[in-house]
Design an enzyme around this catalytic site. Structure first.
Site, PDB file in Angstrom:
ATOM      1  N   PHE A 220     -12.097  -6.516  12.331  1.00  0.00           N
ATOM      2  CA  PHE A 220     -12.116  -6.799  13.769  1.00  0.00           C
ATOM      3  C   PHE A 220     -13.412  -6.359  14.425  1.00  0.00           C
ATOM      4  CE2 PHE A 220     -11.404  -5.250  18.132  1.00  0.00           C
ATOM      5  CZ  PHE A 220     -11.058  -6.448  18.745  1.00  0.00           C
TER       6      PHE A 220
ATOM      7  N   HIS B  83      -3.514   8.118  -4.328  1.00  0.00           N
ATOM      8  CA  HIS B  83      -3.565   7.012  -3.368  1.00  0.00           C
ATOM      9  C   HIS B  83      -2.648   7.253  -2.167  1.00  0.00           C
ATOM     10  CE1 HIS B  83      -4.463   2.397  -3.322  1.00  0.00           C
ATOM     11  NE2 HIS B  83      -4.565   2.927  -2.127  1.00  0.00           N
TER      12      HIS B  83
ATOM     13  N   PRO C 123     -13.484   1.006   7.697  1.00  0.00           N
ATOM     14  CA  PRO C 123     -14.344   1.495   8.785  1.00  0.00           C
ATOM     15  C   PRO C 123     -14.725   0.412   9.781  1.00  0.00           C
ATOM     16  CG  PRO C 123     -15.642   1.184   6.802  1.00  0.00           C
ATOM     17  CD  PRO C 123     -14.208   0.989   6.401  1.00  0.00           C
ATOM     18  N   LEU C 124     -14.505  -0.849   9.421  1.00  0.00           N
ATOM     19  CA  LEU C 124     -14.768  -1.964  10.336  1.00  0.00           C
ATOM     20  C   LEU C 124     -13.474  -2.521  10.932  1.00  0.00           C
ATOM     21  CD1 LEU C 124     -17.623  -3.780   8.385  1.00  0.00           C
ATOM     22  CD2 LEU C 124     -17.827  -2.468  10.503  1.00  0.00           C
ATOM     23  N   GLY C 125     -12.429  -1.702  10.901  1.00  0.00           N
ATOM     24  CA  GLY C 125     -11.188  -2.109  11.553  1.00  0.00           C
ATOM     25  C   GLY C 125     -10.598  -3.380  10.972  1.00  0.00           C
TER      26      GLY C 125
ATOM     27  N   TYR D 149      -5.425  -2.254  -6.607  1.00  0.00           N
ATOM     28  CA  TYR D 149      -6.149  -3.411  -6.090  1.00  0.00           C
ATOM     29  C   TYR D 149      -6.175  -4.542  -7.120  1.00  0.00           C
ATOM     30  CZ  TYR D 149      -7.990   0.050  -2.737  1.00  0.00           C
ATOM     31  OH  TYR D 149      -8.122   1.026  -1.793  1.00  0.00           O
TER      32      TYR D 149
ATOM     33  N   GLY E 247     -16.601  -8.464  15.220  1.00  0.00           N
ATOM     34  CA  GLY E 247     -16.632  -9.473  16.278  1.00  0.00           C
ATOM     35  C   GLY E 247     -16.377 -10.878  15.786  1.00  0.00           C
TER      36      GLY E 247
END
Length: 396
Positions: free
Chosen positions: A255, A170, A250-252, A102, A258
């Site tokens: 996306f 990884h 975990p929040l896509g 990263y 919203g």
């Protein structure tokens, strides 16, 4: 019966269940657009629930630190990143996830500088095996034991620490037997440089092989309401072997908050969803998958919550050994994410989500195919490692 993690399956579930059950949603206020915004009183450290990744105790929600070093926007200024990381701990998060890759080490440096004064109060995870090549020669996938052992020293220097709590591979290395990888990490554990071993984007066959050599404490694969790849074999083997599961994205990739519509303009210079041409973030796919946001909005209204909070609460309701690690660079988003631990979805909420996804599906690959192919057999939807040895060669 005792597991390699040093605890029985019964103890594993008792420990893992010390989490969000029964905590009610609190102090949210409505906002425009048909769903609510999290304005909850911050959850203090002593109040944030804990979960267990094997025998490793962490907060029920962690912080993914990839975006601090620039993934969707330019990298944060060092002092801003340090402040965000320390605020994160003040709000109760003890689990911080980074990687050598990263920002080509920048994320590790940020985490190290921020958390050095409170090192004994936090759990730091980082990853090896997909990282900047020595001498600045680009990115390499290399999990040869000698490279693992040299790279850990580089990570320790950047993290300003003499140990790493959780050291993940990884990506599986198709040229190195996983037993050699596990053995190298085992050596580092004996030396005191590493405390726990993890795998990322691994399938069940590889997990079993690694676990037979050195206890695997956690597996980190992509998982969310719209990405179900781990459900076929990875989460079941984690449950069987008392291994924690850490969903990345975990929040896509944002996306499921919203925030992103078919007309959203993404940063064409920095945003990986554009630069890597993520299929789910074309206008056509965003439109086709928008029903998921409408679903989350409906459920969010019942809890005076946001779609993103419902997406995180869904993870916490799936299994007691799942610890999501949403990333953010903004304090208000961080507080919103932490607010998800106060939401306990009902069985009917969960069934409503499952039914909608089953009936409508999801348009687009979860990540670009060339990136997806670095994942293990069994870690990709539609593949299975059953009857195979996974992607890594057998030890001769």
């Amino acid at each position: 019966m005792e597991n390699k993690n040093g605890i029985s399956r019964r103890e594993f579930f008792i420990k893992a269940s010390m989490t969000v059950g029964g905590i009610a949603a609190s102090s949210f206020v409505p906002k425009f657009g048909g769903f609510a915004s999290a304005q909850a009183t911050p959850v203090l450290s002593s109040q944030l629930p804990v979960r267990h990744l094997g025998s490793l105790k962490v907060s029920a929600l962690g912080l993914g630190c990839m975006s601090l070093a620039g993934t969707y926007n330019p990298p944060m200024e060092m002092q801003q990143a340090i402040k965000l990381l320390r605020d994160t701990h003040e709000l109760g998060v003890t689990f911080f996830d980074t990687a050598q890759l990263y920002g080509m080490g920048l994320s590790e440096e940020m985490v190290g500088k921020a958390l050095a004064p409170i090192r004994d109060k936090v759990v730091i995870a980082t990853k090896f095996g997909q990282a900047p090549a020595p001498g600045g020669g680009g990115i390499e996938i290399n999990s040869r034991p000698e490279r693992i052992k040299s790279s850990v020293n580089e990570s320790l220097k950047r993290l300003q620490s003499d140990y790493i709590d959780l050291f993940y591979q990884h990506r599986v290395d198709p040229n190195v037997p996983i037993e050699d990888v596990a053995g190298a990490v085992q050596d580092l554990i004996k030396e005191g440089k590493v405390r726990h071993f993890g795998l990322s984007e691994a399938g069940a066959a590889t997990i079993r092989r690694a676990h037979a050599v050195q206890t695997v404490s956690a597996v980190q694969n992509e998982y969310s309401i719209w990405t179900r790849d781990p459900e076929h074999e990875v989460i079941p083997v984690c449950e069987e072997l008392c291994i924690g599961f850490v969903p990345w994205s975990p929040l896509g990739t944002g996306f499921l908050t919203g925030k992103y519509t078919p007309t959203t303009q993404f940063d064409e210079k920095y945003d990986v969803r554009v630069t890597f041409k993520f299929a789910r973030f074309t206008p056509e796919a965003l439109k086709a998958n928008w029903y998921i946001i409408e679903l989350l909005q409906r459920i969010a209204l019942r809890y005076e919550a946001t779609p993103g909070q419902i997406a995180l609460a869904w993870h916490l309701a799936r299994k007691p050994f799942i610890v999501p690690i949403p990333g953010t660079t903004k304090l208000d988003h961080l507080k919103e994410n932490i607010g998800a631990v106060t939401i306990k979805l009902s069985a009917s909420d969960m069934e409503e989500i499952e039914t909608a996804i089953a009936q409508n599906g999801v348009q687009g690959l979860r990540i670009p195919d060339e990136v997806l192919q670095t994942s293990d057999i069994g870690a990709i939807l539609g593949t299975s490692s059953e009857g195979t040895h996974g992607k890594t060669p057998l030890k001769q």
